[in-house]
Write a protein that holds these residues in place. Structure first.
Motif, PDB file in Angstrom:
ATOM      1  N   GLU A 221      -1.582  10.136 -13.141  1.00 57.03           N
ATOM      2  CA  GLU A 221      -1.272  10.151 -11.708  1.00 57.03           C
ATOM      3  C   GLU A 221      -2.079  11.238 -11.014  1.00 57.03           C
ATOM      4  N   ARG A 286      -1.199   5.744 -11.211  1.00 57.22           N
ATOM      5  CA  ARG A 286      -0.636   6.028  -9.896  1.00 57.22           C
ATOM      6  C   ARG A 286      -1.619   6.845  -9.058  1.00 57.22           C
ATOM      7  N   ARG A 310      -1.241   0.040  -7.529  1.00 57.63           N
ATOM      8  CA  ARG A 310      -1.157   1.372  -8.138  1.00 57.63           C
ATOM      9  C   ARG A 310      -1.216   2.496  -7.101  1.00 57.63           C
ATOM     10  N   CYS A 312       0.796   4.437  -4.648  1.00 59.69           N
ATOM     11  CA  CYS A 312       2.238   4.626  -4.491  1.00 59.69           C
ATOM     12  C   CYS A 312       2.667   4.442  -3.037  1.00 59.69           C
ATOM     13  N   PRO A 490       7.481   5.543  -8.295  1.00 59.00           N
ATOM     14  CA  PRO A 490       6.310   5.503  -7.412  1.00 59.00           C
ATOM     15  C   PRO A 490       6.617   5.988  -5.996  1.00 59.00           C
TER      16      PRO A 490
END
Length: 530
Positions: A221, A286, A310, A312, A490
């Motif tokens: 992320e 993310r 992907r 968020c 997310p």
């Protein structure tokens, strides 16, 4: 090589700056410690936006001064916004400080440390000479000019970062990536435009390369950072070296942002940057970003979020006040109606989006009517959480000179507590709406709160006495107990669930787990892994 203690105060931008400073110094052989008493170099990366963070930094400087007076050989450095704002005056008021380094000059820090070390060793060195101990950008920063921005060595600092998944900050496989520096908004309560300078945007290829390297190092992320992140706009062909390498460039003025879609292949907008990162670095599970400026948030960004799974669906949208009169005094540049219109657009395109906000209570001249308008706005917007602060006049801001701090502190405290209670109600409704749904959770840590093992009084291992205890039988295995872990969805909703034992819990940190939500609170979801 000497040992360094680095402490960070303030925002995520400071956290990233500290990560880059640490990586740079470690590459030069410096060792780091979490114990200030074990360090011979003390570095404080400071914040001048919040009074509490500033007071903590001054407290640390006081403790360092005591150690120096006792004869310890220490090098003390102040980094970040306080260094930039106070400048050499800090050296005069705090003689224990050996060096200052503003946020726009962190690439110079190793040279500053070396210079301060060498000059301190010179017999008869005059500590009144400050030139060799200071690297500040200032309001007329070299970073503010188009040519100087293109010579920015901070780009190399960003690209040279090293992500260590074994450090505590890296175990969750999450990392910050800066896409812009500085701010052009000049809100009257804020010092950031004066300490971090004008907006400077990094070349998109450099940002994507950094994201790619982080993904290769195990990052799942990334959070793209900017003071007003949706103002990112890079025009290709303007800031280019003789070798054809694109360099950072000063961003356009505020008039360039009117929510229009830029159909120009020579310009990378924020929406296009998001899309490129999503499409070109598929290893990233993310992609987040913060902080967003509500007025200039185009539908093209919302469309990118809606079509690329992907990215968020979380937005940090500071509103600061629900009163148009107060917003004007703050120089926020939008009305309550414009803010609410944007929120409606968000929820229309992204029905499951989660929204967080910022609010300031007790801004100069705020009346009961102004405050009630803020309460009305909070009830209108489904905020998952709000960062609520009492106004405090900050040195270097417009507000401290223009407006008397005329709201009594007891009124500020009462209004602050009122909004916290109201936000608990709003947040509880938002979190409750997720009960019964499944979502993915990036596990960040063990909470140390565990469910107690069920033990029956009929269990033959029970012994009665002054208390109750369990004696394992001769062939019994040591009972295990569930261990609670915490992570984020997310939409940035904190979620807890049980792992069967500590070993499993530790193995889950830094992984994404599918969780069914079975309970909620004002700031928390509770679930079970599926």
């Amino acid at each position: 090589m000497r040992t360094v203690y680095l402490e960070t105060f303030g925002c995520q931008m400071n956290e990233l700056d500290s990560e880059l400073v640490r990586g740079h110094l470690e590459s030069l052989g410096y060792r780091f410690t979490e114990d200030p008493a074990a360090a011979s170099i003390l570095l404080y990366n400071t914040c001048s936006v919040r009074e509490l963070a500033e007071n903590k930094a001054y407290s640390r400087l006081g403790l360092a001064g005591v150690r120096k007076k006792k004869g310890e050989e220490l090098l003390v450095g102040v980094l970040g916004c306080m260094a930039e704002r106070d400048g050499v005056d800090m050296l005069r008021r705090h003689p224990q400080v050996d060096l200052l380094c503003g946020p726009g000059e962190l690439d110079k820090l190793p040279n500053l440390i070396d210079n301060a070390t060498r000059t301190a060793a010179i017999s008869g060195f005059n500590r009144g000479e400050v030139d060799g101990r200071v690297a500040l950008a200032g309001n007329t920063s070299r970073r503010s000019a188009a040519l100087s921005a293109s010579e920015d060595d901070l780009e190399s600092l960003d690209l040279a970062r090293a992500f260590d998944p074994e450090q505590s900050a890296g175990k969750a496989r999450s990392a910050y990536v800066r896409i812009t520096r500085g701010c052009n908004k000049f809100c009257t309560y804020c010092v950031v435009p004066y300490t971090r300078g004008a907006e400077v945007h990094r070349p998109p290829d450099g940002i994507i390369e950094e994201c790619r390297r982080l993904a290769e190092a195990g990052v799942l992320e990334v959070t793209l950072l900017g003071q007003t992140v949706n103002h990112y706009r890079y025009t290709h062909g303007i800031a280019v070296t003789v070798d054809g390498v694109e360099r950072p460039q000063v961003g356009p003025g505020l008039k360039a942002f009117r929510n229009e879609v830029i159909d120009d292949p020579a310009t990378t907008t924020f929406a296009r940057l998001l899309s490129r990162i999503h499409d070109e670095v598929p290893e990233l599970a993310r992609i987040r970003f913060l902080t967003s400026y509500p007025r200039d948030f185009g539908d093209d960004v919302l469309d990118a979020m809606a079509t690329r799974p992907r990215i968020c669906r979380y937005l940090h949208l500071p509103v600061q006040s629900g009163s148009n009169r107060i917003l004007k005094l703050m120089n926020r540049g939008y009305t309550v109606e414009e803010y609410l219109d944007f929120v409606d657009r968000v929820l229309e395109k992204l029905p499951d989006a989660c929204i967080a906000g910022d609010l300031i209570v007790g801004f100069p001249t705020e009346t009961d009517e102004d405050f009630e308008e803020t309460r009305t706005l909070m009830q209108r917007v489904p905020f998952k959480n709000n960062f609520i602060f009492k106004y405090s006049p900050r040195p270097g801001t417009v507000a401290i000179d223009r407006f008397p701090d005329d709201v009594p502190d007891e009124v500020k405290r009462a209004r602050n507590n009122d909004l916290l209670a109201l936000q608990a109600e709003v947040g509880a409704r938002v979190h409750a709406s997720w009960v019964g749904r499944e979502t993915e959770v990036l596990v960040e840590r063990i909470t140390e709160r565990s469910s107690a093992p069920a033990v029956s009084a009929a269990d033959g291992r029970i012994r009665l006495g002054s208390g109750l205890s369990v004696s394992p039988g001769p062939n019994a295995a040591t009972p295990t107990r569930p261990v609670q872990v915490s992570g984020r969805t997310p939409g940035d909703l904190i979620t807890v669930f049980d792992a069967p034992d500590r070993s499993t819990a530790e193995s889950l940190i830094g992984s994404i787990v599918r969780v069914r939500i079975e309970g909620s609170g004002p700031l928390l979801l509770r679930g079970v892994s599926v």
